[in-house]
Design a protein around this motif. Structure first.
Motif, mmCIF file in Angstrom:
data_model
loop_
_atom_site.group_PDB
_atom_site.id
_atom_site.type_symbol
_atom_site.label_atom_id
_atom_site.label_comp_id
_atom_site.label_asym_id
_atom_site.label_seq_id
_atom_site.Cartn_x
_atom_site.Cartn_y
_atom_site.Cartn_z
ATOM 1 N N PHE A 28 0.747 -1.192 0.001
ATOM 2 C CA PHE A 28 -0.087 -0.007 -0.010
ATOM 3 C C PHE A 28 0.844 1.216 0.101
ATOM 4 C CE2 PHE A 28 -2.678 -3.275 1.927
ATOM 5 C CZ PHE A 28 -3.462 -3.210 1.276
ATOM 6 N N GLY A 29 2.118 1.168 -0.276
ATOM 7 C CA GLY A 29 2.784 2.430 -0.237
ATOM 8 C C GLY A 29 3.593 2.696 1.001
ATOM 9 N N MET A 30 4.743 3.395 1.048
ATOM 10 C CA MET A 30 5.351 3.779 2.313
ATOM 11 C C MET A 30 4.690 4.813 3.081
ATOM 12 S SD MET A 30 8.248 2.144 2.548
ATOM 13 C CE MET A 30 8.948 0.811 1.493
ATOM 14 N N ASP A 31 3.663 5.287 2.636
ATOM 15 C CA ASP A 31 2.744 6.442 3.343
ATOM 16 C C ASP A 31 1.390 5.826 3.469
ATOM 17 O OD1 ASP A 31 2.140 6.324 0.709
ATOM 18 O OD2 ASP A 31 2.097 8.616 0.483
ATOM 19 N N PRO A 71 13.682 -4.945 8.543
ATOM 20 C CA PRO A 71 13.870 -3.514 8.627
ATOM 21 C C PRO A 71 13.182 -2.774 7.483
ATOM 22 C CG PRO A 71 15.783 -4.172 7.664
ATOM 23 C CD PRO A 71 15.073 -5.477 8.180
ATOM 24 N N ILE A 72 12.664 -3.238 6.604
ATOM 25 C CA ILE A 72 12.017 -2.696 5.409
ATOM 26 C C ILE A 72 10.849 -1.880 6.033
ATOM 27 C CG2 ILE A 72 10.826 -2.979 3.326
ATOM 28 C CD1 ILE A 72 12.316 -5.549 2.936
ATOM 29 N N ALA A 73 9.905 -2.294 6.737
ATOM 30 C CA ALA A 73 9.161 -1.696 7.347
ATOM 31 C C ALA A 73 9.520 -0.227 7.999
ATOM 32 C CB ALA A 73 8.338 -2.142 8.457
ATOM 33 N N GLY A 74 10.711 -0.350 8.415
ATOM 34 C CA GLY A 74 11.303 1.087 8.913
ATOM 35 C C GLY A 74 11.563 1.985 7.867
ATOM 36 N N LEU A 75 11.323 1.682 6.732
ATOM 37 C CA LEU A 75 11.592 2.752 5.559
ATOM 38 C C LEU A 75 10.170 3.527 5.602
ATOM 39 C CD1 LEU A 75 13.329 0.626 2.732
ATOM 40 C CD2 LEU A 75 14.232 2.478 4.461
ATOM 41 N N SER A 76 9.238 2.718 6.206
ATOM 42 C CA SER A 76 7.800 3.374 6.057
ATOM 43 C C SER A 76 7.494 3.926 7.795
ATOM 44 C CB SER A 76 6.967 2.319 5.783
ATOM 45 O OG SER A 76 5.487 2.877 5.960
ATOM 46 N N VAL A 77 6.505 3.446 8.197
ATOM 47 C CA VAL A 77 6.210 3.918 9.450
ATOM 48 C C VAL A 77 6.810 3.484 10.806
ATOM 49 C CG1 VAL A 77 3.591 4.548 8.711
ATOM 50 C CG2 VAL A 77 4.143 2.302 10.031
ATOM 51 N N PHE A 104 8.303 0.189 13.352
ATOM 52 C CA PHE A 104 7.628 -0.937 13.894
ATOM 53 C C PHE A 104 6.578 -0.535 15.042
ATOM 54 C CE2 PHE A 104 7.247 -3.852 17.565
ATOM 55 C CZ PHE A 104 7.174 -5.245 17.009
ATOM 56 N N GLU A 105 6.822 0.322 15.597
ATOM 57 C CA GLU A 105 5.830 0.784 16.795
ATOM 58 C C GLU A 105 4.500 1.267 16.209
ATOM 59 O OE1 GLU A 105 5.544 3.505 20.974
ATOM 60 O OE2 GLU A 105 7.325 3.543 19.814
ATOM 61 N N ARG A 106 4.621 2.006 15.283
ATOM 62 C CA ARG A 106 3.270 2.543 14.493
ATOM 63 C C ARG A 106 2.717 1.394 13.639
ATOM 64 N NH1 ARG A 106 4.346 7.675 11.008
ATOM 65 N NH2 ARG A 106 1.899 7.225 10.657
ATOM 66 N N LEU A 107 3.392 0.529 13.045
ATOM 67 C CA LEU A 107 2.794 -0.402 12.757
ATOM 68 C C LEU A 107 2.004 -1.506 13.545
ATOM 69 C CD1 LEU A 107 2.535 -2.643 10.021
ATOM 70 C CD2 LEU A 107 4.737 -3.833 10.704
ATOM 71 N N TYR A 108 2.606 -1.909 14.501
ATOM 72 C CA TYR A 108 2.024 -2.650 15.525
ATOM 73 C C TYR A 108 0.825 -2.018 16.270
ATOM 74 C CZ TYR A 108 4.147 -7.108 14.870
ATOM 75 O OH TYR A 108 4.707 -8.276 14.293
ATOM 76 N N ASP A 109 0.961 -0.625 16.319
ATOM 77 C CA ASP A 109 -0.112 0.278 16.996
ATOM 78 C C ASP A 109 -1.394 -0.250 15.857
ATOM 79 O OD1 ASP A 109 1.292 1.090 19.311
ATOM 80 O OD2 ASP A 109 1.637 3.067 18.570
ATOM 81 N N ALA A 110 -1.017 0.091 14.675
ATOM 82 C CA ALA A 110 -2.213 -0.112 13.597
ATOM 83 C C ALA A 110 -2.656 -1.377 13.787
ATOM 84 C CB ALA A 110 -1.594 0.312 12.250
ATOM 85 N N TYR A 111 -1.692 -2.639 13.806
ATOM 86 C CA TYR A 111 -2.427 -3.794 13.855
ATOM 87 C C TYR A 111 -3.165 -4.065 15.029
ATOM 88 C CZ TYR A 111 1.252 -5.803 10.614
ATOM 89 O OH TYR A 111 1.764 -6.125 9.397
ATOM 90 N N GLN A 112 -2.959 -3.538 16.346
ATOM 91 C CA GLN A 112 -3.608 -3.712 17.555
ATOM 92 C C GLN A 112 -4.939 -2.858 17.237
ATOM 93 O OE1 GLN A 112 -1.828 -3.988 21.418
ATOM 94 N NE2 GLN A 112 0.138 -2.861 20.392
ATOM 95 N N GLU A 113 -5.190 -1.705 16.953
ATOM 96 C CA GLU A 113 -6.363 -1.084 16.330
ATOM 97 C C GLU A 113 -7.244 -1.834 15.810
ATOM 98 O OE1 GLU A 113 -5.757 3.037 15.841
ATOM 99 O OE2 GLU A 113 -4.235 3.430 17.257
ATOM 100 N N ILE A 114 -6.803 -2.184 14.404
ATOM 101 C CA ILE A 114 -7.304 -3.055 13.572
ATOM 102 C C ILE A 114 -8.294 -4.426 14.145
ATOM 103 C CG2 ILE A 114 -7.364 -4.399 11.401
ATOM 104 C CD1 ILE A 114 -5.255 -2.251 10.490
ATOM 105 N N ALA A 115 -7.349 -5.075 14.854
ATOM 106 C CA ALA A 115 -7.717 -6.176 15.682
ATOM 107 C C ALA A 115 -8.395 -6.256 17.067
ATOM 108 C CB ALA A 115 -6.685 -7.214 15.912
ATOM 109 N N ALA A 116 -8.773 -4.859 17.346
ATOM 110 C CA ALA A 116 -9.322 -4.649 18.462
ATOM 111 C C ALA A 116 -10.768 -5.523 18.843
ATOM 112 C CB ALA A 116 -9.467 -2.856 18.771
#
Length: 299
Positions: free
Chosen positions: A225-228, A257-263, A265-277
């Motif tokens: 879905f793109g880096m942003d 570390p490819i996800a580090g080029l984007s948002v 680790f922390e923001r990614l897993y925050d998003a995962y948690q909100e989506i899976a809430a």
């Protein structure tokens, strides 16, 4: 603190192994990851643990990283696992048409943390830079299918990484070998974000989900879905995967570390948690930890 078993991580060291795409810009890798010039040339366990400090990491699934010598890289990764307290399961590279396939599988079998193999099967008919398989119809190639059967002699699982238009050919393969565990990587890699593209992707996932020997990995969001990317754009796709396969057959990965080029680790897993809430505590544990820990349990 969230307990996780990260289903997709790359640990590597350019001083220990050769990675051509890190030495010189690779247009095909760039077609997937975008501008990756900021990727480190060394990313080890401590680097990952620093990046993932917002979670309690029980273990990771280490993935090969396109090394010039995959067996040497796997041996290096095994040493890394042996000298770390972090549980590490390993996914290594194969070519099911390789005449020396059995020799390579035998070499991998000496490494106790190797649990699965993968071959890069992606073939984008519309973009020559995104063609990683030897030819577009490997999944239907009788010789390729015969090679895949060699996994049964070693107990390895098979990670399938392809693009969504190829999904319709996959159920025949997974039915052919019901005693082999298959992981569909990167949520089946949708290429068409339109409503019709979404519906076709979801239909093909639903057909595949009827094969009980298949689990699915949710990772590499930035490549899809793109880096942003925005959470509101990816939530439908992630929830659809979980709805089709069920939490017990789904696993979250960071793709660091490819996800580090984007948002990161922390923001990614925050998003995962909100989506899976909306899932139960047991279901969330499956998604973040238990599925990957059990599925990729070393032999």
């Amino acid at each position: 603190m969230l307990r996780i078993f990260d289903a997709h991580v790359h640990l590597f060291d350019c001083k220990a192994n050769t990675y051509a795409f890190l030495e010189n810009e690779d247009r095909s890798f760039k077609a997937i990851a975008g501008d990756y010039s900021a990727l480190p040339r060394r990313y080890l366990t401590d680097d990952y643990l620093n990046d993932s400090a917002s979670c309690e990491v029980e273990g990771i699934v280490w993935y090969e990283f396109l090394s010039a010598n995959p067996v040497r890289e796997a041996r290096w990764a095994q040493h890394l696992a042996d000298t770390s307290h972090l549980r590490q399961s390993m996914v290594v590279l194969v070519d099911f048409l390789d005449p020396a396939l059995e020799e390579r599988l035998a070499a991998y079998a000496t490494l106790p943390n190797v649990v699965a193999v993968r071959e890069h099967l992606g073939w984008d008919a519309g973009n020559p830079l995104r063609r990683f398989a030897k030819h577009p119809d490997l999944l239907t190639d009788p010789e390729w299918r015969k090679g895949l059967g060699a996994l049964r002699g070693h107990g390895f699982k098979c990670v399938i990484e392809l693009f969504a238009p190829q999904l319709s050919d996959l159920p025949d393969v997974t039915r052919l070998y019901p005693d082999v565990g298959f992981t569909l990587a990167v949520v089946g890699w949708p290429l068409d974000p339109s409503p019709s593209g979404y519906m076709q992707w979801r239909h093909d996932l639903a057909v595949l989900s009827r094969c009980e020997n298949v689990c699915i990995e949710i990772a590499a969001i930035e490549c899809l879905f793109g880096m942003d990317w925005r959470q509101e754009d990816v939530a439908l796709w992630i929830l659809s995967v979980i709805d089709v396969f069920g939490p017990a057959r789904c696993m979250f990965g960071s793709h660091m570390p490819i996800a580090g080029l984007s948002v990161g680790f922390e923001r990614l897993y925050d998003a995962y948690q909100e989506i899976a809430a909306g899932f139960s505590a047991v279901e969330r544990d499956d998604l973040f930890r238990a599925t990957a820990a059990a599925w990729f349990n070393p032999r």
